[in-house]
Design an enzyme around this catalytic site. Structure first.
Site, PDB file in Angstrom:
ATOM      1  N   SER A 211      40.342  39.978  49.151  1.00 44.30           N
ATOM      2  CA  SER A 211      39.969  40.770  47.973  1.00 44.30           C
ATOM      3  C   SER A 211      38.453  40.814  47.889  1.00 44.30           C
ATOM      4  O   SER A 211      37.757  39.970  48.474  1.00 44.30           O
ATOM      5  CB  SER A 211      40.550  40.116  46.708  1.00 44.30           C
ATOM      6  OG  SER A 211      39.969  40.638  45.534  1.00 44.30           O
TER       7      SER A 211
ATOM      8  N   TYR B 213      42.242  33.206  40.502  1.00 49.39           N
ATOM      9  CA  TYR B 213      42.517  34.244  41.491  1.00 49.39           C
ATOM     10  C   TYR B 213      41.439  34.279  42.566  1.00 49.39           C
ATOM     11  O   TYR B 213      41.733  34.332  43.765  1.00 49.39           O
ATOM     12  CB  TYR B 213      42.623  35.598  40.793  1.00 49.39           C
ATOM     13  CG  TYR B 213      42.867  36.750  41.728  1.00 49.39           C
ATOM     14  CD1 TYR B 213      44.131  36.965  42.264  1.00 49.39           C
ATOM     15  CD2 TYR B 213      41.842  37.623  42.079  1.00 49.39           C
ATOM     16  CE1 TYR B 213      44.364  38.026  43.134  1.00 49.39           C
ATOM     17  CE2 TYR B 213      42.069  38.684  42.933  1.00 49.39           C
ATOM     18  CZ  TYR B 213      43.328  38.879  43.463  1.00 49.39           C
ATOM     19  OH  TYR B 213      43.552  39.926  44.326  1.00 49.39           O
TER      20      TYR B 213
END
Length: 258
Positions: free
Chosen positions: A142, A155
């Site tokens: 990501s 996250y």
């Protein structure tokens, strides 16, 4: 140019969002797709849709946080197919909150789904790829792997781990003809985004969607198919010279936001 005919591909979280697009596109390029998914309805739906188009896909119900269960499924796939050529570690969950708003239970849940499940798939998948004569692995990282995002503490931690473990796998197995790369999407328009907006910004859906879209300099969110096309390339023989790399696919988020 991409031809995956005869390849056996394992895709985690292959029944929804980006994973669904990966399942569809790899099968279109000729791969036999094995979808590992905890959501039985979505996993079955995608597999049935692929098979209805005269392509080939199998759905395997799998709680990826159960290490031994993952191993059983990989062995079953190898026993039936005789080889495993592609592994796409796509499955993951999100969490919103800074460190103060992150409970021990949140941390354990994010670790188990986003990191440990990838470890389990690699732990069981890599030896079978070695027996197959090599293969290609793509891990879902990501933009959060590389930059600080507000309220994404847990996250970001998990995606940072995916970023770094990609290089370890690439280094350790380069002589086994196993390539390993990671892709780092920015914000991608999936049902998760729509649900997030509707739950957190009721009555402000349209303006919130526009605001989130513009965080990418290109002016919009990515499409799941755009991420899947990059993954398909990295899994193909056309990418045979690529390993140990991270590919941003974020509409300029990392480099053009000044």
């Amino acid at each position: 140019m991409i031809d995956l005919t005869g390849k056996v591909a394992v895709i985690t979280g292959g029944g929804k969002g980006i994973g669904e697009s990966v399942s569809q596109i790899l099968s279109k390029q000729g791969a036999v797709v094995h979808i590992l998914e905890i959501d039985k309805e979505s996993g079955n739906r995608v597999a049935e849709d692929i098979n209805a188009q005269s392509r080939k896909a199998f759905f395997h119900y799998c709680d990826l946080t159960k290490h031994d269960a993952v191993g059983i499924i990989f062995q079953e796939i190898f026993k039936v197919s005789g080889h495993i050529d592609i592994l796409v570690n796509n499955a993951g969950i999100a969490h919103i909150g800074n460190v103060e708003a992150t409970s021990p239970e949140d941390m354990d849940r994010l670790y188990n789904v986003n990191i440990k499940s990838v470890y389990s798939c690699l732990h069981f998948g890599v030896p079978l790829m070695k027996k197959s004569g090599g293969g290609a692995i793509v891990n879902m990282a990501s933009v959060a792997s590389l930059v600080g995002l507000a309220d994404r503490f847990a996250y970001s931690m998990t995606k940072g781990a995916i970023y770094s473990l990609t290089f370890s796998i690439a280094k350790d197995y380069i002589n086994d003809n196993i390539r390993c790369n990671a892709v780092g999407p920015g914000r991608v328009h999936t049902p998760f985004v729509d649900n997030y907006i509707s739950q957190n910004y009721p009555g402000q859906e349209a303006e919130t969607f526009e605001k989130l879209s513009k965080t990418q300099p290109i002016g919009r969110m990515g499409k799941p198919t755009e991420i899947a096309n990059l993954i398909a390339y990295l899994c193909s023989d056309e990418a045979a010279f690529i390993t140990g790399s991270y590919y941003s696919i974020d509409g300029g988020f990392l480099t053009l936001n000044t």
